[in-house]
Design a protein around this motif. Structure first.
Motif, mmCIF file in Angstrom:
data_model
loop_
_atom_site.group_PDB
_atom_site.id
_atom_site.type_symbol
_atom_site.label_atom_id
_atom_site.label_comp_id
_atom_site.label_asym_id
_atom_site.label_seq_id
_atom_site.Cartn_x
_atom_site.Cartn_y
_atom_site.Cartn_z
ATOM 1 N N ALA A 167 -7.336 -1.030 -4.084
ATOM 2 C CA ALA A 167 -6.483 0.152 -4.244
ATOM 3 C C ALA A 167 -6.712 0.784 -5.611
ATOM 4 N N SER B 8 1.339 4.073 -3.166
ATOM 5 C CA SER B 8 1.159 5.521 -2.998
ATOM 6 C C SER B 8 2.355 6.300 -3.527
ATOM 7 N N LYS C 246 -6.266 4.561 2.051
ATOM 8 C CA LYS C 246 -4.963 4.063 2.513
ATOM 9 C C LYS C 246 -4.822 4.203 4.024
ATOM 10 N N ILE D 280 0.833 -1.205 0.000
ATOM 11 C CA ILE D 280 0.000 0.000 0.000
ATOM 12 C C ILE D 280 0.869 1.258 0.000
ATOM 13 N N GLU D 281 1.909 1.265 0.831
ATOM 14 C CA GLU D 281 2.800 2.431 0.894
ATOM 15 C C GLU D 281 3.505 2.666 -0.445
#
Length: 377
Positions: A353, A264, A366, A260-261
Motif C-alpha cells: 500500500a 484510503s 486498492k 485497506i479501506e
C-alpha cells in the motif's frame, strides 16, 4: 518522536510517511503485531524481524502490570531488554482491558478500580498510574488512559464518557511533563479520540485531542460491534480533523479489507489480534481470499501458502496440504506457521500500500486487492 509525511494520494486520503523513534524508523502505513504479555504469541522475536518484517510491536499495560509485574520489568531494564526486542514498542493504556471487565470494575473521576481476572485482587488504574506503568515498561509510544464506551451507547453516556476521557487526558499530559522515562529513551504520548458513533461528539473529541498538541493521535472506540459503515465514516471524519502533520492510529482494526479501506481514509497505524488469533484457529488471510485450512478441501492441495500479496513465495512457505495435516493432528507447529503467515501477509500488504501511494496509483491497486481479500475460499 518525529513524523515526516512523504506523499498523499491525490484521489484518496491515503498517506505515506515515516515515524522516527529512538528505537528505529517506522514506515507508514504500518500494521503492528500485538504482543500482549511480552510476546507475539507463538512467534520468536527473530521471526518477527526476518519473516514477518515487523517494524513495531505492542505490549499490554494491564497484563504486564499483573504479570510479571513492574518490579521484574524495572529490574530487567524495561520491556525491550526483557523480551530481547530492539525495535519500537507501543503500549496501550490498559483501559480497554479494564473496561471490558464490566462486572469487575468501577469507574470514577479518579480512574477505574478493577478486580484481577487472575486472582480477584483489587487494583486502581488512573491516568497517572497507567502512564507510570507505561514509563516502567519503557514503550516508545504510550497511550493516554481513556474510557472506551460499549456499542451501542446512548448519547448521554457517550458524551459523559467523552468528557471524562478528555479530563483524564489533561492529567496524562501533565504527568508526562512531570515525569521522565526510566531507561534513557524518549516516550511519545498519543491521546485517544472517543465519542461512540455520534459524529458531532467525534468532531468535538478530535478538536480537543488536536488542541493538546501531542506527537501523535489515536482513534478509539471502533471495531467494538458497530456496523462497518460507521467505522469507515468515523475514521474519515476523524482523519479530516486530526492534524495532517502527526500520525493517526486506528486502534484494534482489523481485517485486511478494513485496513485497506482505512488507509484510503488517512489512517497511518493499525493493530489487531485478528491475524494471530485467527491464525491459531486455522484461518489464513491471502490475496485470493480467506482460507479455513481445517477444511477437507485442502487435504491434497500442494500449492504453497505464501505470505506476499504479490504472490511471490517466501523461504518459509509450506503447502496447504501440509498445514491442513498439522492442524488435523493438533501439532503445535500448525498454529505457529499460520500465525507467521498471517502476520507476514498483513505487513506485506501495508508495505505494498505504501509503495502504491508513493507511485500514485493507490486507488487502482486498492480496487484490485479488495476484490480478492474479502472472498471466502
Amino acid at each position: 518522536m518525529k513524523f515526516q509525511l512523504h506523499h498523499t494520494d491525490t484521489k484518496t486520503s491515503a498517506r505515506a510517511g515515516t515515524v522516527t523513534t529512538d528505537h528505529g524508523e517506522i514506515p507508514t502505513p504500518i500494521f503492528m503485531p500485538v504482543g500482549t504479555i511480552g510476546t507475539v504469541k507463538g512467534v520468536h522475536q527473530q521471526e518477527l524481524k526476518e519473516q514477518v518484517k515487523a517494524k513495531i510491536i505492542l505490549g499490554n499495560t494491564y497484563h504486564l502490570y499483573l504479570r510479571p509485574g513492574m518490579e521484574t520489568m524495572e529490574a530487567a531494564g524495561g520491556l525491550h531488554k526483557f523480551m530481547n526486542w530492539d525495535g519500537p514498542i507501543l503500549t496501550d493504556s490498559g483501559g480497554y482491558q479494564v473496561f471490558s471487565l464490566a462486572h469487575r470494575r468501577k469507574i470514577t473521576e479518579e480512574g477505574a478500580t478493577f478486580a484481577s481476572h487472575i486472582d480477584g485482587s483489587r487494583h486502581l488504574f488512573s491516568p497517572e498510574s497507567s502512564l507510570g506503568i507505561q514509563r516502567s515498561i519503557g514503550a516508545d509510544i504510550v497511550m493516554a488512559f481513556d474510557e472506551c464506551p460499549p456499542y451501542p451507547s446512548d448519547r448521554k453516556y457517550a458524551e459523559n464518557s467523552m468528557h471524562l476521557t478528555h479530563r483524564w487526558l489533561e492529567r496524562c499530559v501533565q504527568f508526562m511533563k512531570d515525569s521522565a522515562s526510566k531507561y534513557g529513551h524518549s516516550q511519545a504520548l498519543f491521546p485517544i479520540v472517543q465519542g461512540s458513533s455520534y459524529d458531532d461528539l467525534r468532531t468535538k473529541s478530535c478538536e480537543f485531542i488536536a488542541s493538546q498538541d501531542q506527537p501523535g493521535n489515536a482513534i478509539g472506540g471502533l471495531s467494538v460491534g458497530e456496523p462497518i459503515e460507521d467505522m469507515y465514516r468515523i475514521s474519515q471524519l476523524c482523519c479530516d480533523i486530526l492534524p495532517k502533520e502527526k500520525p493517526r492510529y486506528l486502534m484494534g482494526v482489523g481485517t485486511p479489507a478494513n485496513i485497506i479501506e482505512c488507509i484510503s481514509r488517512g489512517v497511518d497505524m493499525f493493530d489487531c489480534v485478528l491475524p494471530s488469533r485467527n491464525g491459531r484457529h486455522g484461518v489464513l488471510y491471502t490475496r485470493d481470499g480467506i482460507i479455513n485450512i481445517k477444511n477437507a478441501r485442502w487435504r491434497n492441495d500442494f500449492s504453497l501458502i505464501d505470505a506476499r500479496p504479490d504472490g511471490a513465495p517466501t523461504s518459509q512457505a509450506h503447502t496447504k496440504a501440509y498445514l491442513h495435516h498439522l492442524f488435523r493432528v493438533n501439532e503445535l507447529l500448525g498454529p505457529q506457521i499460520a500465525t507467521l503467515h498471517n502476520l507476514a501477509f498483513y505487513l506485506a500488504l501495508v508495505r505494498e500500500a505504501r509503495e502504491r501511494i508513493m507511485l500514485g496509483d493507490f486507488g487502482v491497486w486498492k480496487a484490485g486487492v479488495l476484490a480478492g481479500v474479502v472472498r471466502k475460499l
